[in-house]
Design a protein around this motif. Structure first.
Motif, mmCIF file in Angstrom:
data_model
loop_
_atom_site.group_PDB
_atom_site.id
_atom_site.type_symbol
_atom_site.label_atom_id
_atom_site.label_comp_id
_atom_site.label_asym_id
_atom_site.label_seq_id
_atom_site.Cartn_x
_atom_site.Cartn_y
_atom_site.Cartn_z
ATOM 1 N N ALA B 120 53.962 15.356 -4.574
ATOM 2 C CA ALA B 120 53.486 17.016 -4.242
ATOM 3 C C ALA B 120 52.200 16.500 -3.755
ATOM 4 C CB ALA B 120 53.683 17.727 -5.317
ATOM 5 N N THR B 121 51.650 17.686 -3.072
ATOM 6 C CA THR B 121 50.236 17.550 -2.630
ATOM 7 C C THR B 121 49.227 18.265 -3.726
ATOM 8 O OG1 THR B 121 50.397 19.613 -1.414
ATOM 9 C CG2 THR B 121 50.664 17.714 0.093
ATOM 10 N N VAL B 122 48.105 17.825 -3.933
ATOM 11 C CA VAL B 122 46.912 18.385 -4.848
ATOM 12 C C VAL B 122 45.677 18.372 -4.068
ATOM 13 C CG1 VAL B 122 48.090 17.340 -6.888
ATOM 14 C CG2 VAL B 122 46.576 16.141 -5.673
ATOM 15 N N PRO B 123 44.997 19.488 -4.326
ATOM 16 C CA PRO B 123 43.546 19.450 -3.877
ATOM 17 C C PRO B 123 42.709 18.653 -3.953
ATOM 18 C CG PRO B 123 43.781 21.155 -5.592
ATOM 19 C CD PRO B 123 45.165 20.442 -5.458
ATOM 20 N N SER B 124 41.876 18.111 -2.987
ATOM 21 C CA SER B 124 40.707 17.165 -3.129
ATOM 22 C C SER B 124 39.627 17.623 -2.251
ATOM 23 C CB SER B 124 41.176 15.858 -2.707
ATOM 24 O OG SER B 124 40.822 15.427 -1.402
ATOM 25 N N ALA B 125 38.424 17.166 -2.445
ATOM 26 C CA ALA B 125 37.371 17.462 -1.949
ATOM 27 C C ALA B 125 37.372 16.944 -0.308
ATOM 28 C CB ALA B 125 36.212 16.723 -2.241
ATOM 29 N N ARG B 126 38.266 16.379 0.066
ATOM 30 C CA ARG B 126 38.658 15.739 1.351
ATOM 31 C C ARG B 126 39.801 16.283 1.959
ATOM 32 N NH1 ARG B 126 36.604 9.574 1.756
ATOM 33 N NH2 ARG B 126 34.618 9.607 0.412
ATOM 34 N N LEU B 169 46.170 3.036 -5.696
ATOM 35 C CA LEU B 169 47.128 2.566 -6.919
ATOM 36 C C LEU B 169 46.423 3.154 -8.121
ATOM 37 C CD1 LEU B 169 49.910 1.457 -7.481
ATOM 38 C CD2 LEU B 169 48.860 -0.660 -7.490
ATOM 39 N N LEU B 170 46.836 3.944 -8.746
ATOM 40 C CA LEU B 170 46.037 4.477 -10.030
ATOM 41 C C LEU B 170 45.967 3.628 -11.009
ATOM 42 C CD1 LEU B 170 44.535 7.295 -10.714
ATOM 43 C CD2 LEU B 170 46.614 8.201 -11.699
ATOM 44 N N HIS B 200 43.990 0.938 -0.074
ATOM 45 C CA HIS B 200 42.709 0.878 -0.523
ATOM 46 C C HIS B 200 42.356 -0.045 -1.669
ATOM 47 C CE1 HIS B 200 38.697 2.765 -1.101
ATOM 48 N NE2 HIS B 200 39.050 2.868 -2.504
ATOM 49 N N GLY B 201 43.237 -0.161 -2.532
ATOM 50 C CA GLY B 201 43.356 -1.004 -3.940
ATOM 51 C C GLY B 201 43.392 -0.034 -4.799
ATOM 52 N N PHE B 202 42.599 -0.261 -6.056
ATOM 53 C CA PHE B 202 42.903 0.643 -7.250
ATOM 54 C C PHE B 202 41.845 1.786 -7.134
ATOM 55 C CE2 PHE B 202 43.999 -3.637 -9.692
ATOM 56 C CZ PHE B 202 45.367 -3.445 -9.463
ATOM 57 N N VAL B 203 42.526 2.750 -7.676
ATOM 58 C CA VAL B 203 41.605 4.002 -7.678
ATOM 59 C C VAL B 203 41.510 4.559 -9.394
ATOM 60 C CG1 VAL B 203 41.682 4.849 -5.409
ATOM 61 C CG2 VAL B 203 43.670 5.502 -6.907
ATOM 62 N N GLU B 204 40.808 5.282 -9.525
ATOM 63 C CA GLU B 204 40.654 5.792 -10.886
ATOM 64 C C GLU B 204 40.894 7.457 -11.081
ATOM 65 O OE1 GLU B 204 37.650 4.482 -13.426
ATOM 66 O OE2 GLU B 204 36.792 3.398 -11.707
ATOM 67 N N GLY B 205 41.091 8.037 -12.151
ATOM 68 C CA GLY B 205 41.443 9.403 -12.161
ATOM 69 C C GLY B 205 40.633 10.195 -11.491
ATOM 70 N N HIS B 206 39.159 9.861 -11.481
ATOM 71 C CA HIS B 206 38.349 10.823 -10.530
ATOM 72 C C HIS B 206 38.480 10.818 -9.126
ATOM 73 C CE1 HIS B 206 35.788 7.220 -9.864
ATOM 74 N NE2 HIS B 206 35.959 6.942 -11.333
ATOM 75 N N ASP B 207 39.151 9.661 -8.709
ATOM 76 C CA ASP B 207 39.301 9.403 -7.154
ATOM 77 C C ASP B 207 40.319 10.617 -6.710
ATOM 78 O OD1 ASP B 207 37.660 7.288 -6.489
ATOM 79 O OD2 ASP B 207 38.824 6.327 -7.958
ATOM 80 N N ILE B 208 41.257 11.256 -7.457
ATOM 81 C CA ILE B 208 42.161 12.052 -7.121
ATOM 82 C C ILE B 208 41.532 13.549 -6.438
ATOM 83 C CG2 ILE B 208 44.078 13.456 -7.722
ATOM 84 C CD1 ILE B 208 44.580 11.478 -10.222
ATOM 85 N N ALA B 209 40.769 14.027 -7.176
ATOM 86 C CA ALA B 209 39.985 15.197 -6.769
ATOM 87 C C ALA B 209 38.959 14.795 -5.851
ATOM 88 C CB ALA B 209 39.315 16.156 -7.996
#
Lengths: 353, 353
Positions: B120-126, B169-170, B200-209
């Motif tokens: 599903a889609t979620v909102p983010s700053a971009r 990848l979270l 892009h490689g690994f991302v963390e929880g804060h990267d979602i928003a």
């Protein structure tokens, strides 16, 4: 010496903490040549502290195995002071993996604890909530989750002052059949433990901010992602609100009218107010400050450590574990999973075994 | 027939969707005796749809194994219509586990797909970000994560219209050494796949928003927790803002001045705008609407389904998987983990095997 703006951020934070805790005495461990001029600038920090010179320091990108071999790092000397009873607790804004590895080896885990966890408070609609593990253990078994619940309960009692904290086990659904075997077994054990009715059962992601329970128990992978996801969402919202209130003259006027409430909201959600993750399950107080925080945030991490020391947190956890052991609940659980990783996804610790 | 206020919420939502998609034809499957009076009320829905009577329906608390045995449920007949080509896609606000189980067995997975996922889609700053898996698979192996990345990339291309979507990848840290073996291997495979530099490689929880990447790939347990944690944090903030703007006369005046911006913000973050999780990896379009949504939310889930059909989402994924297979990346991976659970923590499906 750890943290983005160290050591000045640390000394400035200590300056604030010294004011808040007039009876507190601080052992400042690090490069004396850099600390002395800073202490000349921060008078209250100087008055409340003693400097211990450390020739070297653990860097942010250092592997825990490398940090473990350094005998004279500022981190090592500070942790040594806790182990030998010279200090009641340690606060560091340095390398998390190194701090956890050193603390486990030097301060040691409490009797009966398989793995220490990282715990911190997060905001919720019903006040602060304790969440653990936040990343000390990427993989956890049933026993770890049960221990986290016992430690989280004590955290809520002693630090948040909640007499009968309610505990939730984070899952993908609140129904009893959801989740994996590991979670279902942990729920069974907790239900029949001394925690009993204070165990609320399974909770879901939205229950964290809703404050459904006072304690959220989860493995270190999920806890780390959840913590950062929640922080990220609040940050996104904060940024969007800033845009709204600067987008037009009318909105700027609105900000002036709503300022009191908006400022209070911002203050309440300020990540610095939640700075200071506690490494629970150790035989002493070990607090990790965010490396990117400022003096105010670091002072809050010192507050957390002071709180834990003053409220006998370590003794309280030991007591909770004894109760659990008496009920022979832990004995009924499978042995810890040998494949489970310790530390925040740091393979080095596994190598170090 | 699924959802808290069904069937009226569904018919009212269809009424809105029929207006937005003038060429669309809808097959409305359910209890004719209840649908007919509703269609008399919602004219546009009536004009655009055909009713197919279903004598029974899957309830919200029904185990997937039980739902699988029902041959004439509204859910089954709707899914049958997709499998036999009568319908291009299905939208349901009913039992998630049952929908996924039925869809897997009747619509079937695409060749080469080990496990479908929920996206599903979620909102983010971009802008909007695609996240998967949101709970279809509580435990995932390397192969599943790689497939999710391929499907998420196609989702971002076709539904969000991003020509070169970036995939993350979270994990619990962005460093290459963080996380478990499963994640590190998935990262290696993706880096050398046709996705290549878009990984892009690994991302963390804060990267979602933050919107660091357009696609967030994770296992169903973590994805479900992250989705609900983020939603919970936004809801908390929304509630607090409501308090701020109703707390005093001055704050109420402020709301009037900032209304345009605040309303736009609320609209943008409206959970209904993100309603409609897609079961990706199936040989057809299957969209799950939140059961607690209203007509507007359900209409959005229909929009998602229409979008996927119009943009050839299924064919696009099949193409991405073929590319992956050609590179023989999947062959190099271990066989799927037999212990891994399918479905949102529902043991029943395992029993059904």
């Amino acid at each position: 010496m750890g943290g983005d703006d160290a050591p000045e951020m640390v000394v400035a934070g200590l300056d604030l903490a010294a004011e808040r805790h007039p009876g507190g005495r601080f052992l400042l461990v690090g490069d004396e040549a850099r600390l002395t001029p800073l202490l000349a600038k921060y008078k209250r920090a100087r008055a409340a502290s003693t400097v211990r010179h450390a020739a070297e320091s653990v860097t942010g990108d250092m592997k825990p195995t490398v940090a473990l071999r350094m005998r004279d790092s500022s981190m090592r000397l500070a942790i040594d002071a806790v182990a030998n009873g010279e200090a009641s607790g340690v606060v560091s804004a340095g390398n998390t993996g190194a701090l956890l590895a050193l603390a486990k080896i030097v301060v040691k885990t409490l009797p009966g604890i398989d793995r220490p966890a990282m715990a911190a408070t997060v905001p919720s609609a019903r006040g602060d909530v304790v969440m653990l593990d936040l990343g000390a253990n990427v993989v956890c078994d049933t026993r770890n989750l049960v221990e986290f619940a016992v430690m989280g309960e004590m955290f809520a009692r002693t630090v948040l002052g909640i007499p009968e904290p309610r505990i939730g086990l984070l899952n993908v659904g609140s129904e009893e059949l959801k989740g994996d075997e590991r979670l279902r077994r942990a729920a069974d054990v907790l239900r029949s433990s001394h925690i009993g009715e204070r165990f609320h059962g399974f909770v879901e992601g939205h229950d964290i901010a809703a404050g459904t329970t006072d304690v959220i128990v989860t493995d270190g992978f999920t806890g780390n992602v959840a913590l950062k996801t929640g922080e990220g969402a609040l940050k996104l919202m904060g940024g969007l609100l800033r845009q709204v209130f600067t987008s037009s003259l009318s909105a700027k006027i609105a900000y002036l009218f709503a300022r009191t409430g908006l400022d209070r909201l911002r203050e309440w959600l300020d990540p610095r107010r939640y700075n200071g993750a506690v490494m629970v399950g150790l035989n002493g107080v070990v607090v990790k400050s965010h490396g990117g925080t400022d003096a105010l945030g670091f002072a809050h991490a010192v507050d957390v450590a002071m709180n834990m020391v003053e409220h006998g947190f370590t003794a309280g956890i030991a007591d909770g574990l004894r109760k659990l052991a008496e009920q022979e609940k832990l004995a009924a659980l499978a042995e810890p999973d040998a494949d489970a990783l310790a530390l925040t996804g740091e393979p080095p610790l596994a190598e170090a075994k």
